[in-house]
Design a protein around this motif. Structure first.
Motif, short mmCIF file in Angstrom:
data_model
loop_
_atom_site.label_atom_id
_atom_site.label_comp_id
_atom_site.label_asym_id
_atom_site.label_seq_id
_atom_site.Cartn_x
_atom_site.Cartn_y
_atom_site.Cartn_z
N ALA A 108 -56.44 -30.66 25.84
CA ALA A 108 -55.43 -31.12 26.80
C ALA A 108 -54.94 -32.50 26.36
O ALA A 108 -55.73 -33.35 25.94
CB ALA A 108 -56.02 -31.20 28.20
N PRO A 109 -53.63 -32.71 26.46
CA PRO A 109 -53.07 -33.97 25.96
C PRO A 109 -53.78 -35.21 26.51
O PRO A 109 -53.93 -36.21 25.80
CB PRO A 109 -51.62 -33.92 26.43
CG PRO A 109 -51.31 -32.47 26.55
CD PRO A 109 -52.59 -31.81 26.96
N LYS A 110 -54.21 -35.13 27.77
CA LYS A 110 -54.83 -36.33 28.33
C LYS A 110 -56.15 -36.67 27.64
O LYS A 110 -56.62 -37.79 27.73
CB LYS A 110 -55.05 -36.15 29.84
CG LYS A 110 -56.08 -35.08 30.22
CD LYS A 110 -56.20 -34.99 31.74
CE LYS A 110 -57.15 -33.89 32.16
NZ LYS A 110 -58.55 -34.19 31.80
N ASP A 282 -52.08 -35.77 33.77
CA ASP A 282 -53.42 -36.37 33.91
C ASP A 282 -54.00 -36.05 35.28
O ASP A 282 -55.05 -36.55 35.64
CB ASP A 282 -53.35 -37.89 33.70
CG ASP A 282 -52.83 -38.25 32.32
OD1 ASP A 282 -52.54 -39.44 32.10
OD2 ASP A 282 -52.71 -37.35 31.48
#
Lengths: 290, 142, 336
Positions: A108-110, A282
């Motif tokens: 996940a990007p976060k 987020d």
């Protein structure tokens, strides 16, 4: 910057003309190019890999399994031929340091560290991979005497390729650039571009393959027919790769319908990106934002 | 299980045919693609822009507590225009009533999701070509 | 020489800004003295017309000594408003009064509507005379926009966060060599303009298209531009501006409904000039003409670093800028 979701819209390869554009021309088989040395136009990727090269996971072919929490069968026949680069130990360490949001190591990007999430420039060759889907899966070229400017609509970025006979600068003198320094020359009807001087903070692609600031990149472009452009690349970067690192053979089709569209100016705007991340990606947890 | 709203939360297990094609940046990995929730609320903000359009809406539970949710759409505005699904910046306005079915964020307790189907003031607004056909069918004279 | 000058320019920007805990140049005394050429410009160049080299009359006189024939409609080239940075002779008509009050839209700001005033007050620039300073109070000949600077750490200039600058501000520019490149496409259907600071680009369409309906297109930072020739003057019309941008470094606002006209000419071989007119009734009660901006043509070999000519990749990169801002904010006494 988050890529466009194409998902169930795969059927929408045909793009309706904008009100401001000339009407879409009827499709007919493309013949030979009028000028094989004119690469101007808007080009969209048609080959499957969204990575620099044909690495496993580079065409999102295992994505559905991974995101559903299933362990993918990496040996199943996907119809694709693969090749992995040979890292040096420094290259492997750099690769391991990069935590991407695509491919077999998808996170996940976060929880990742893809510099695009901070609105840092993609750099070259990443901006050439066509990593974003749909109408943004490529770039456009403005070619004039002495130079060739290549634009990525996504991120509103561009790079210059000089065909005025100049030599590449020496790495001792030239400060690294996000998009490097590029010169081009013709070999018959293939445009050969040589580049050096890259800022090493960029990734080669969204799967997190790294490069050092000593990378030397060669690109070869040729018009297969009036509406098809082929690109192959080679990286020589002995700090990170024990052998020259070849890309897959990438093909792009001419996007006639949108060639004269107004530029969408898809800047990566830091405040927009940060807000989107804070409030959605987020996982803003239940707070009422005033 | 996360309880929300006056409307009972529908958690539907959707068959795997939900996200057939190319994954988009971080989207599929961020959300439970096979689990959705349906919420009703009042729109507080619509961001028709990049990186993905977003709608923010307030959901009130039985005790009167308000939670602000955010949902992102996949397609960016150019695609939405090209798909002829009829979006513009004013398609959703603050104060509109929204009923949304969306894929839950993987973080427990997160009030963020990925939009699958949206109704504004009772009317479906299309997120893809198939839904656009549904909308067009409804609009056609009988 | 030109090479090291260019390099120094970029390094200087960082070093100077870092050392500058007060972003205000409070040296108005010397500027007032040096300037008064007097006279009103064609459109009430007025207040700023008196302030010095931004006098519109001066801008219309070219100091270019090159008398060779040239194509008035060919804007191709590297252009800069500070030719001395490249080892060339000064071009008195090329600069706005500067480095102070600096590169701005200038002209005479018309009265603002209530909404215009509200947005103007919300923007807190870091350039100009310091708010509430003695100089700011004294210089009532200058518009208030240029007399309200605060420390960038307490301001909200989008430039500090690497947000796009927007078209008028790119053209007016915010310092340094104000360097850009113009390129005509081979098909002559468009002109591409690229700006060194922020590495931004914009297209001017020459194919006769109309400005799009803004509800169909998102307002964007550079708007959407279409142009036609009026004799030898290129008249560019742009609309669809994202209103998060500032018109210039002094924080004048611009709305989504604004229409910006630019009139570009090449009055002599080595000069390019533009005057902008902003029509934005949502925020301003009358159209607003900018001062005239003039660029000088820089030969390739003069705009070179290590033998590499062209504009520098002078980007505003968030991860670079956030490091710098930490230093700046710390120096301003903000707790971290």
């Amino acid at each position: 910057m988050k890529a466009t979701a194409l998902l169930a819209l795969a059927c929408l390869c045909t793009v309706a003309a904008h009100a401001q554009n000339p009407p879409a021309t009827a499709r007919r088989p493309a013949g030979a190019p009028a000028n094989p040395r004119d690469l101007s136009g808007k080009w969209l990727r048609t080959t499957p890999f969204q990575t620099y090269s044909n690495v496993k996971g580079g065409a999102n072919e295992f994505q559905n399994d991974i995101v559903a929490g299933r362990k993918p069968d990496l040996n199943r026949d996907t119809g694709l031929k693969y090749s992995e680069p040979v890292f040096t130990s420094a290259g492997k360490a750099a690769f391991d340091h990069n935590i991407p949001s695509y491919g077999l190591r998808i996170t996940a990007p976060k929880d990742g560290n893809d510099p695009q999430g901070n609105c840092d420039p993609w750099g070259v060759p990443r901006m050439l991979n066509g990593q974003v889907a749909g109408p943004h899966a490529g770039w456009s070229i403005l070619q004039t005497a002495g130079k060739f400017i290549q634009f990525s609509g996504w991120h509103h970025d561009y790079r210059e390729v000089w065909t005025d006979g100049r030599k590449l600068p020496s790495l001792d003198e030239a400060e690294p650039r996000w998009n490097g320094y590029s010169v081009g020359h013709w070999e018959a009807n293939t445009l050969v571009i040589e580049s050096v001087g890259f800022d090493d903070r960029t990734w080669l692609d969204h799967n997190g393959y790294p490069h050092s600031d000593q990378m030397r990149l060669t690109e070869r472009y040729r018009l297969v027919d009036a509406d098809t452009l082929e690109l192959t690349m080679t990286i020589v970067d002995p700090e990170y790769y024990a052998q020259p690192f070849e890309s897959d053979v990438k093909r792009f089709r001419r996007d006639r319908e949108n060639e004269k569209a107004f530029d969408e100016q898809i800047y990566c705007v830091p405040s927009e990106e940060q807000r989107f991340n804070r409030l959605i990606r987020d996982a803003g947890v239940g707070k009422v934002e005033k | 299980m996360h309880r929300v709203g006056r409307v009972s939360a529908l958690i539907a297990l959707i068959a795997a045919a939900v996200v057939p094609v190319a994954a988009h940046h971080g989207t599929s990995i961020t959300y439970e693609v096979n689990k959705t929730i349906t919420l009703t609320g009042v729109v507080s903000e619509f961001v028709y822009g990049y990186p993905h359009p977003q709608v923010y809406f307030d959901v009130t539970d039985e005790s009167g507590k308000v939670q602000r949710w955010g949902s992102e759409f996949g397609p960016t505005p150019l695609m939405m225009r090209n798909m002829n699904v009829g979006w513009s910046r004013t398609t959703i306005k603050p104060g509109d009533k929204i009923t949304i079915t969306c894929a839950l964020h993987k973080t427990p307790g997160a009030t963020a999701c990925l939009a699958r189907e949206i109704h504004i003031n009772g009317a479906l607004v299309a997120l893809n070509g198939d839904q656009a056909k549904q909308v067009a069918a409804v609009a056609r004279p009988q | 020489m030109a090479n090291t000058t260019r390099r120094r320019q970029i390094a200087t920007r960082l070093v100077t800004a870092a050392a500058l805990t007060i972003a205000v140049v409070a040296t108005s005394g010397q500027h007032v003295g040096a300037q008064g050429r007097g006279g009103q410009g064609a459109q009430g160049g007025g207040l700023l017309g008196r302030v010095g080299r931004g006098n519109p009359e001066d801008a219309l006189k070219s100091s270019d000594a090159d008398k060779r024939p040239y194509n008035k409609k060919d804007f191709n080239g590297l252009w800069a408003r500070n030719p001395q940075a490249y080892g060339l002779s000064p071009c008195p008509e090329c600069g706005d009064p500067g480095p102070w009050p600096g590169y701005g839209y200038h002209g005479t700001p018309p009265p603002r509507t209530p909404e215009g005033e509200k947005r103007f007050q919300a923007n807190k620039p870091g350039r100009g005379l310091e708010l509430d300073s003695e100089d700011a109070k004294r210089r009532t000949d200058l518009d208030i926009g240029m007399r309200r600077a605060v420390l960038p750490a307490f301001g909200n200039d989008p430039e500090g966060r690497c947000e796009p600058l927007g078209l008028a501000r790119l053209i007016a520019f915010s310092g340094g060599g104000a360097t850009m490149e113009m390129t005509h496409s081979q098909a002559n259907d468009r002109i591409l303009q690229r700006f060194e600071w922020t590495w931004d680009n914009r297209e001017i369409w020459l194919d006769g298209r109309r400005i799009p309906n803004i509800d169909d297109y998102l307002p964007r930072y550079n708007g959407y531009s279409t142009a036609r020739w009026d004799g030898d003057t290129l008249v560019v019309t742009s609309a669809g501006f994202d209103d998060r941008q500032w018109l210039d470094q002094y924080g004048y606002p611009i709305s989504e409904k604004a229409v910006l006209e630019e009139r570009w000419e090449r009055p002599s071989p080595n000069r390019l000039r533009v005057q902008m007119t902003l029509t934005d009734p949502a925020l301003y009660t009358a159209p607003w003409k900018s001062s005239v901006k003039v660029w000088t043509l820089i030969p390739k070999e003069k705009m070179s670093v290590s033998g590499w000519s062209g504009i520098l990749e002078d980007r505003c990169v968030p991860s670079d800028e956030s490091l710098f801002n930490q230093f700046r904010d710390h120096a301003a006494g903000l707790k971290k």
